[in-house]
Design a protein around this motif. Structure first.
Motif, PDB file in Angstrom:
ATOM      1  N   VAL A 183     -23.665  21.556 -13.136  1.00  0.00           N
ATOM      2  CA  VAL A 183     -22.532  20.686 -13.456  1.00  0.00           C
ATOM      3  C   VAL A 183     -22.095  20.957 -14.886  1.00  0.00           C
ATOM      4  N   SER A 184     -20.841  21.391 -15.056  1.00  0.00           N
ATOM      5  CA  SER A 184     -20.254  21.556 -16.388  1.00  0.00           C
ATOM      6  C   SER A 184     -19.609  20.234 -16.778  1.00  0.00           C
ATOM      7  N   LEU A 185     -20.160  19.606 -17.806  1.00  0.00           N
ATOM      8  CA  LEU A 185     -19.754  18.246 -18.157  1.00  0.00           C
ATOM      9  C   LEU A 185     -18.339  18.189 -18.718  1.00  0.00           C
ATOM     10  N   LYS A 186     -17.695  17.058 -18.494  1.00  0.00           N
ATOM     11  CA  LYS A 186     -16.365  16.816 -19.044  1.00  0.00           C
ATOM     12  C   LYS A 186     -16.454  16.699 -20.565  1.00  0.00           C
ATOM     13  N   ASP A 187     -15.311  16.859 -21.204  1.00  0.00           N
ATOM     14  CA  ASP A 187     -15.250  16.670 -22.649  1.00  0.00           C
ATOM     15  C   ASP A 187     -15.440  15.195 -22.980  1.00  0.00           C
TER      16      ASP A 187
END
Length: 661
Positions: A183-187
């Motif tokens: 999972v690439s986290l949101k800013d």
């Protein structure tokens, strides 16, 4: 780019923003999916002799990259091929786990697969049902990549999506069977700090909180420090040198303490679990474990704390037990599992049979909760009854902390909880100088007594000195001294105490003991002759009593000769359900100053007291001012004896000074 096999934008937005209310549960959902994948492989090893799996090697790994802002959940479970990735992740709300459970149930009803008894395979416990847990990753992630290799396959495939338009499936590399979810986290935003999920502390806390009892090891690569060996040629000024290293550490406990046999768990282990999980510094007073099987199978572990939490009586206090499904935390505090009057109970309930809603945050069928709650209520009452009988000192300590909760429960349920609570109540006996139950009061009552007498006020010491109490005691009857503000409401809701029917013959009815406030109406302690004598004296002194009532300007409904006083000159009693103390308390509530019910107050005069002769003499001499002053003083004195405030303390002090002069 492949489109989701639904109206993706609408349904996926619903999944991400509406179904789940707590963003941090994304890790719980991904770990639960990983656990299911491992369980499926383990099941296959049980029914397929060609599948050689060592259960000890099965595990889940959670990792992170703070710089890349990614969180990864990996497993070495059954894995997925290209078609399964497309079917399971490309079709929202398709649950491969649900199909797996259905197939296993069908198999268990028919011929056991590969000669194995599926009904006995208790080590297989699939958590997922709805096929939506995976999409919770998009609550915190702007991009999700899933790399999976099916067991027995040489190919790995990668599924990727930003959770908006669609997804891609491409060939990938993976060393062995299993699945990685990256999972690439949101800013980060002003109100959200997604980066905290890509930290060792943040992930460890979530694993402990939600997935501590998943049956397989959940491992994390953690950074540690160790001292390097001291060189042989190091001088006296040598300073120790350290190096950092990483190692896999199992974060979760795996086997819940509540699933272990009670005989295999020590009191120290129970106490340590309680203090750690419920953040208490003192051992619990009682520990209760329960295992139920049948239409609804569940385990429960409950504790009676030794003291009330600091926020017990605040509006922010929330009761309830922690609710788990197959070792996965569903709710921190499920309020439906304990009634308000047992709100002090702490603990956990775990059941694989619960019908959860689509987000696994609440239940679909409250009937299941009600069935569990009824059983737990009986268990708690049984434990408290045992404590009351076997360890009175411990029970007295418990009641001092939580008795108010049970009393308020009786009042707020309008007496409907009397069957559960009546025998658990204890009050201070003025006669025996100790806390007694209503049953003990009734058993010690002299022959001919047919009611339980109590006095309500703000101080046990003050109540013991009240003229009305000393009069009742002088007649040989006990009085329960109730000094908590909820006591009188509790007694009113209870109405009467009914003795247990156990031990009675079939044709015998249990005796009901009415609960009577000694400051209320006729207590039934005077003879007809005494009543007649008081009525005649009241009628003979009607002009004096009318003058006294007028002097008090509506504070009392009437003035009469008392049949219950011995030493005091006057006493204030009431007619009807509202006593002086109750009226005062209701009036003190915010917003009730004008609309609170009033007590119907009666001033009872002791016709044998010297003060009465002074009043009669003043009336006969026509000294209305003296009658008015003395009446006011007597009323204020009686109010002070009751522990209640008087309207004008200054006027009272001046009247006393004038009298002394």
């Amino acid at each position: 780019m492949r489109k989701f096999k639904t109206e993706s934008k609408k349904l996926l937005d619903l999944m991400i923003n509406s179904i789940y209310t707590n963003r941090e549960i994304f890790l719980r959902e991904l770990i639960s999916n990983a656990s299911d994948a491992v369980d499926k492989l383990y099941f296959r090893s049980l029914v397929d002799d060609t599948c050689k799996i060592n259960r000890a090697d099965l595990a889940i790994t959670v990792g992170y990259d703070a710089d890349a802002r990614t969180v990864t959940v990996s497993d070495n479970g059954i894995g997925m091929d290209k078609d399964e990735l497309d079917r399971n992740l490309g079709t929202i709300a398709h649950s491969d786990s649900f199909e797996f459970k259905a197939e296993r149930a069908d198999a268990a009803d028919g011929e056991p697969a590969a000669g194995k008894g599926l009904a006995d395979m208790t080590d297989v416990d699939i958590i997922g049902q709805f096929g939506v847990g995976f999409y919770s990753a998009f609550m915190v992630g702007k991009h999700v990549r899933v790399v999976s290799r099916a067991f027995g396959s040489d190919e790995a495939w990668a599924w990727e999506s930003n959770g908006v338009d669609g997804y891609t499936i491409e060939p990938a590399e993976r060393a062995s069977h299993g699945t990685d979810v990256i999972v690439s986290l949101k800013d980060d935003a002003d109100d959200e700090r997604y980066g905290t999920f890509a930290t060792e502390h943040g992930l460890r806390e979530l694993i402990k909180r939600y997935s501590n009892y998943v049956r397989y090891p959940i491992q994390m690569e953690v950074t540690k420090s160790r001292e390097l060996p001291r060189p042989d040629d190091a001088g006296d000024d040598y300073k120790p040198q350290f190096e950092n290293y990483t190692e896999l550490e199992t974060i979760n406990s795996m086997i819940p303490i509540w699933k272990r046999k009670k005989s295999e768990v020590s009191d120290e282990e129970y106490h340590e679990f309680y203090k750690t999980d419920f953040h208490d510094f003192e051992d619990p007073l009682r520990t209760m474990s329960l295992h139920a099987e049948g239409a609804l199978t569940y385990d429960a572990l409950m504790f009676v704390p030794a003291h009330a939490p600091w926020d017990m009586w605040s509006k922010d206090y929330k009761k309830g037990l922690a609710l788990y499904s197959s070792g996965v935390l569903i709710m921190d505090k499920c309020e439906e599992l304990v009634p308000d009057y047992f709100s002090f109970v702490r603990g956990v309930v775990d059941s694989a049979d619960l019908t959860l809603n689509i987000s696994r945050e609440t239940l679909q069928h409250n009937g299941q909760l009600r069935a569990i709650a009824r059983r737990l209520e009986k268990k708690v009452k049984s434990e408290l009854t045992s404590m009351l009988a076997d360890d009175r000192d411990a029970y007295a300590k418990f009641f001092g902390e939580f008795g108010r909760t049970m009393k308020y429960g009786l009042y707020s349920s309008y007496g409907q909880a009397r069957d559960v609570l009546a025998d658990l109540l204890i009050f201070w006996s003025a006669k025996e100088q100790r806390m007694v139950t209503l049953a003990e009061y009734a058993a010690a009552a002299p022959e001919g007594q047919d009611a339980i007498f109590f006095a309500a006020g703000d101080s046990r010491e003050r109540l013991a000195q009240m003229p009305i109490v000393t009069t009742v005691l002088a007649k040989g009857y006990d009085v329960l001294l109730c000094d908590e503000n909820v006591d009188e409401f509790c007694m009113m809701a209870l109405g009467a105490y009914e003795e247990p029917a156990s031990g009675l013959d079939a044709d015998e009815q249990p005796k009901a003991w009415p609960l009577k406030n000694v400051g209320g109406e006729d207590l039934g302690l005077t003879t007809e002759e005494e009543k007649k004598e008081a009525e005649e004296a009241t009628e003979q002194n009607a002009p004096l009593f009318d003058a006294m009532r007028e002097a008090l300007d509506g504070k009392v409904q009437k003035v009469v000769v008392s049949t219950r006083l011995t030493d005091a000159p006057v006493v204030l009693t009431t007619e009807g359900a509202v006593s002086l103390q109750m009226a005062q308390m209701l009036k003190s509530q915010p917003g009730n100053q004008e609309g609170a019910p009033e007590a119907q107050v009666v001033m009872e005069v002791n016709a044998k007291h010297a003060v009465f002769d002074v009043l009669k003499a003043a009336q006969e001499a026509g000294d209305a001012d003296k009658v008015r002053t003395y009446t006011s003083i007597l009323y204020d004195q009686a109010m002070l004896v009751e522990g209640l405030p008087i309207d004008d303390p200054l006027a009272f002090a001046q009247a006393i000074s004038e009298l002394m002069r």
